[in-house]
Design a protein around this motif. Structure first.
Motif, short mmCIF file in Angstrom:
data_model
loop_
_atom_site.label_atom_id
_atom_site.label_comp_id
_atom_site.label_asym_id
_atom_site.label_seq_id
_atom_site.Cartn_x
_atom_site.Cartn_y
_atom_site.Cartn_z
N GLU A 1 -15.27 31.00 -44.23
CA GLU A 1 -14.96 31.85 -45.44
C GLU A 1 -15.10 31.09 -46.95
OE1 GLU A 1 -14.28 34.86 -44.92
OE2 GLU A 1 -14.33 34.72 -42.65
N ALA A 2 -15.10 31.90 -47.74
CA ALA A 2 -15.15 31.18 -48.93
C ALA A 2 -13.93 30.50 -49.45
CB ALA A 2 -15.22 32.20 -50.11
N SER A 3 -12.64 30.69 -48.84
CA SER A 3 -11.66 29.99 -48.87
C SER A 3 -11.65 28.53 -48.26
CB SER A 3 -10.17 30.69 -48.39
OG SER A 3 -10.49 31.29 -46.96
N ASP A 4 -12.58 28.43 -47.43
CA ASP A 4 -12.53 27.16 -46.73
C ASP A 4 -13.49 25.93 -47.43
OD1 ASP A 4 -11.45 28.27 -44.05
OD2 ASP A 4 -13.37 29.11 -43.66
N ILE A 5 -14.10 26.64 -48.56
CA ILE A 5 -14.95 25.58 -49.22
C ILE A 5 -14.10 24.78 -50.37
CG2 ILE A 5 -17.04 25.79 -50.89
CD1 ILE A 5 -17.52 26.79 -47.96
N ASP A 6 -14.51 23.69 -50.45
CA ASP A 6 -13.96 22.39 -51.57
C ASP A 6 -14.75 22.62 -52.97
OD1 ASP A 6 -16.11 20.85 -50.98
OD2 ASP A 6 -14.80 19.62 -49.55
N GLN A 7 -14.25 21.47 -53.74
CA GLN A 7 -14.89 21.56 -55.05
C GLN A 7 -16.20 20.93 -54.85
OE1 GLN A 7 -12.19 19.81 -53.85
NE2 GLN A 7 -12.35 17.44 -54.43
N LEU A 8 -16.80 20.50 -53.59
CA LEU A 8 -18.03 20.00 -53.55
C LEU A 8 -18.93 20.81 -52.84
CD1 LEU A 8 -17.15 16.46 -51.77
CD2 LEU A 8 -17.71 16.93 -54.27
N GLY A 9 -18.46 22.21 -52.66
CA GLY A 9 -19.19 23.35 -52.30
C GLY A 9 -19.54 23.36 -50.72
N HIS A 10 -18.61 22.78 -49.93
CA HIS A 10 -18.99 22.76 -48.42
C HIS A 10 -17.56 23.02 -47.99
CE1 HIS A 10 -17.82 18.48 -48.19
NE2 HIS A 10 -18.84 18.28 -48.90
N ALA A 11 -17.45 23.14 -46.69
CA ALA A 11 -16.20 23.32 -45.87
C ALA A 11 -15.30 22.02 -45.96
CB ALA A 11 -16.48 23.84 -44.60
N ASN A 12 -14.13 22.31 -46.33
CA ASN A 12 -13.19 20.94 -46.59
C ASN A 12 -12.88 20.39 -45.24
OD1 ASN A 12 -10.51 20.11 -46.72
ND2 ASN A 12 -11.02 20.19 -48.91
N ASN A 13 -12.63 19.39 -45.18
CA ASN A 13 -11.95 18.51 -43.86
C ASN A 13 -11.12 19.24 -43.07
OD1 ASN A 13 -14.37 16.95 -44.65
ND2 ASN A 13 -13.08 15.18 -44.77
N VAL A 14 -9.96 19.60 -44.14
CA VAL A 14 -8.88 20.43 -43.63
C VAL A 14 -9.43 21.66 -42.85
CG1 VAL A 14 -6.59 21.54 -44.14
CG2 VAL A 14 -7.44 19.19 -45.10
N ALA A 15 -10.24 22.30 -43.17
CA ALA A 15 -10.74 23.57 -42.36
C ALA A 15 -11.32 23.23 -41.02
CB ALA A 15 -11.83 24.17 -43.37
N TYR A 16 -11.92 22.06 -41.07
CA TYR A 16 -12.20 21.66 -39.64
C TYR A 16 -11.29 21.48 -38.77
CZ TYR A 16 -17.41 20.95 -41.13
OH TYR A 16 -18.43 21.15 -41.45
N VAL A 17 -10.01 20.67 -39.26
CA VAL A 17 -9.04 20.39 -38.43
C VAL A 17 -8.44 21.78 -37.94
CG1 VAL A 17 -6.97 19.42 -38.39
CG2 VAL A 17 -8.52 18.00 -39.33
N ARG A 18 -8.25 22.68 -38.97
CA ARG A 18 -7.73 24.06 -38.48
C ARG A 18 -8.48 24.76 -37.40
NH1 ARG A 18 -8.49 26.67 -42.92
NH2 ARG A 18 -9.89 28.26 -42.29
N TRP A 19 -9.75 24.59 -37.58
CA TRP A 19 -10.71 25.28 -36.62
C TRP A 19 -10.32 24.66 -35.38
CZ3 TRP A 19 -15.38 24.32 -40.51
CH2 TRP A 19 -15.43 25.55 -41.46
N VAL A 20 -10.40 23.16 -35.15
CA VAL A 20 -10.28 22.67 -33.91
C VAL A 20 -8.83 23.25 -33.32
CG1 VAL A 20 -9.56 20.19 -33.02
CG2 VAL A 20 -11.44 20.75 -34.58
N GLN A 21 -7.85 23.25 -34.10
CA GLN A 21 -6.53 23.77 -33.48
C GLN A 21 -6.66 25.25 -33.19
OE1 GLN A 21 -3.94 21.32 -36.97
NE2 GLN A 21 -2.81 22.66 -35.57
N GLU A 22 -7.28 25.98 -33.89
CA GLU A 22 -7.65 27.46 -33.62
C GLU A 22 -8.16 27.70 -32.31
OE1 GLU A 22 -9.26 29.23 -37.25
OE2 GLU A 22 -7.20 29.20 -38.17
N VAL A 23 -9.45 26.87 -32.16
CA VAL A 23 -10.06 27.18 -30.79
C VAL A 23 -9.27 26.60 -29.63
CG1 VAL A 23 -11.46 25.01 -31.01
CG2 VAL A 23 -12.54 27.07 -29.75
N ALA A 24 -8.63 25.58 -29.74
CA ALA A 24 -7.55 25.29 -29.03
C ALA A 24 -6.72 26.36 -28.46
CB ALA A 24 -7.05 23.92 -29.14
N ALA A 25 -6.23 26.79 -29.38
CA ALA A 25 -5.22 27.99 -29.11
C ALA A 25 -5.79 29.08 -28.57
CB ALA A 25 -4.44 28.19 -30.54
N ALA A 26 -6.85 29.53 -28.96
CA ALA A 26 -7.71 30.54 -28.21
C ALA A 26 -8.31 30.34 -26.97
CB ALA A 26 -8.94 30.91 -29.11
N HIS A 27 -8.35 29.07 -26.56
CA HIS A 27 -8.70 28.90 -25.19
C HIS A 27 -7.42 28.79 -24.41
CE1 HIS A 27 -9.93 25.49 -22.22
NE2 HIS A 27 -10.31 26.59 -21.97
#
Length: 139
Positions: free
Chosen positions: A18-44
């Motif tokens: 999502e656009a809200s995942d993007i940081d000032q460098l124009g790519h997904a912020n590292n915090v978004a990756y950590v959130r995705w790791v947690q979200e997929v664990a919860a979904a599993h």
């Protein structure tokens, strides 16, 4: 931290950056990756144990994350996260996660997370029941 291929029993979850995942460098912020790791664990977990309104007697908490960022993701990229439990010992489980871009199969991120099962009331660690461990380890 090595980056093993996902086993055939790994849980897969597809999502879009999502656009809200993007940081000032124009790519997904590292915090978004950590959130995705947690979200997929919860979904599993919820794949096996759907959430209920009643407070569960146990709750999983993160003890440690190890994350390796390999390539950038951008707004609109479709990603696939694979996760699986690699080990269960006592009250702990080690979960591995790979996040790949769907379009080209490139590995963007690999994570290893140590989870601990706690009694929801006391906050103390509790042993992972054997039948849970078997289910998680087999996918």
């Amino acid at each position: 931290m090595d980056t093993p291929a996902a086993p055939t029993h790994a849980y897969a979850h597809v999502f879009t950056v999502e656009a809200s995942d993007i940081d000032q460098l124009g790519h997904a912020n590292n915090v978004a990756y950590v959130r995705w790791v947690q979200e997929v664990a919860a979904a599993h977990w919820h794949h096996f144990f759907p959430p209920t309104e009643a407070l569960p007697p146990q709750v999983w908490v993160i003890q440690e994350h190890r994350v390796r960022y390999l390539r950038s993701a951008y707004a609109g990229d479709e990603l696939r996260a694979y996760t699986w439990v690699a080990d269960v010992k006592g009250a702990s489980s080690k979960r591995l996660t790979r996040i790949e871009r769907v379009a080209d199969g490139q590995l963007l991120c690999a994570a290893e997370t140590q989870w601990v099962l706690l009694d929801a009331g006391s906050g103390r660690p509790v042993r992972v029941p054997g039948e849970w461990a078997e289910l998680l380890l087999s996918g």
